[in-house]
Design an enzyme around this catalytic site. Sequence first.
Site, PDB file in Angstrom:
ATOM      1  N   GLU A 305       8.839  -2.112  -3.374  1.00  9.55           N
ATOM      2  CA  GLU A 305       7.819  -2.284  -4.410  1.00  9.55           C
ATOM      3  C   GLU A 305       7.041  -3.568  -4.225  1.00  9.55           C
ATOM      4  OE1 GLU A 305       7.017   0.213  -6.270  1.00  9.55           O
ATOM      5  OE2 GLU A 305       8.669   1.315  -5.357  1.00  9.55           O
ATOM      6  N   TYR A 380       7.131   9.103   3.950  1.00 10.10           N
ATOM      7  CA  TYR A 380       7.696   7.764   3.887  1.00 10.10           C
ATOM      8  C   TYR A 380       8.428   7.423   5.188  1.00 10.10           C
ATOM      9  CZ  TYR A 380       7.035   7.911  -1.239  1.00 10.10           C
ATOM     10  OH  TYR A 380       6.512   7.977  -2.501  1.00 10.10           O
TER      11      TYR A 380
END
Length: 457
Positions: A305, A380
């Site tokens: 993040e 991803y």
Amino acid sequence: MLNVGMSAKADPARAGQPGASTSLDAYLPNHGNGGYQVTHYDLDLVYRVGPGRLEGRARITAVATQALSRFSLDFSGLRSTKVTINGKPVRHAQRGRKLYITPNRSLPDGGRFTVEVRYMGSPAPIPSHWGEIGWDYLDDGVIVASQPIGAPSWFPCNDHPSSKATYRIAVSVASPYLVVATGVLESKQSAASTTTWEFRLSQPTPTYLVSVQIGRYAESSFATVPMMHAAVPARLAVPFEHDFGRQPRMLVEFERMFGPYPFEQYGVVVVDAELDAPIEAQSLSIFGSNHVDGVRGSERLVAHELAHQWFGNSLTVAEWRYIWLNEGFANYAEWLWSEVSGGAAADVHAMRAWRQLSELPQDLRIGDPGTRHLFDDRVYLRGAVTLHALRLRLGDDAFFALLRVWTSAHRHGNVTTAEFTALAQRHTPWPLTELFANWLNSPILPAFPRRTPGADR
């Protein structure tokens, strides 16, 4: 770089017409609106937690990119009560997830104008391929998760990643609640039983990365890095300090690898509920209570993040099909953090990911995965292995130089795969066309990458 409002794919004669699709994004043709570019959102929100009622005023400053007799905003589930342009009431109508607005006089090409929308209702998340997205409810508060189509659930907007604007956000709630929103807290004023929190977001930001979090949280900070702050349920304060304690060092390492942190501050909110995955927002990340376990069990997600502040937030995809530029980079940052913090090397993580990918269906091109597969695990993982393959081809010095130039050249802008691959080629004498074709545009998983002889370590 795309500019929503420029008629590259939309018919100029139909831009803003009710029922016309004016988005420039093939993945989400019903989101985003042509004919204008928003430069600033000014939001005043009054929210009552108990009944879940929201009253809002959105003042939207924009520039017409063509003459406009009508135009639209994305808006879902709430009721507009009054709309003005430059202070004059105008006709408006809601159909589906659009607010259609008819100026009293046609807006000229290049003209600057301000739309004010007053609205009210009970916000609700928007159903999608990926679940319900947008303004949602906690047992005692609010969580906002807008990627990729949730922003219209709580304010009228031009909902496309290439439409970046600055923001002022004021939220009034009952005083026992703490509010965290994207941006810097400018003021906090209490009157009677209500507190108004006012935030400023000066960097250009797409709508999906704007967030508001409301809850009974305890505030925390990182003594060594004043720009970092957190809001956490009081019962999780101690394990949070351990689990997120290496975040300041993470910032130092990422700045070394990626270049200067692109915003004025960085915040973390831990909501008092379990989440399947953390939520990304501009200068803010939202985690679930299940991501705090006292043993750093989710530290890779903390790295993921934080890395999004460079890759996804400062550098935002021009269209959703380039999503690997967000998620591949953030996933690779997990491995880079592991490498510098005493964990397994990126090469080990890449091999594990490659083996996992080899057991999954070979039917997805991550360079253009399609709407339903936008957040597929293969985007991803294969995106991260693509970057590892590039690193092995270029060598470490050239690879990290590339990343720093990439984040600097496109700071607070929009990016495409073609721009990245072209920049990468300028950082090496080795041809990269086949590498990118195999990893990004072929569904068949290539062999595990090997270091190019002569590339530096």
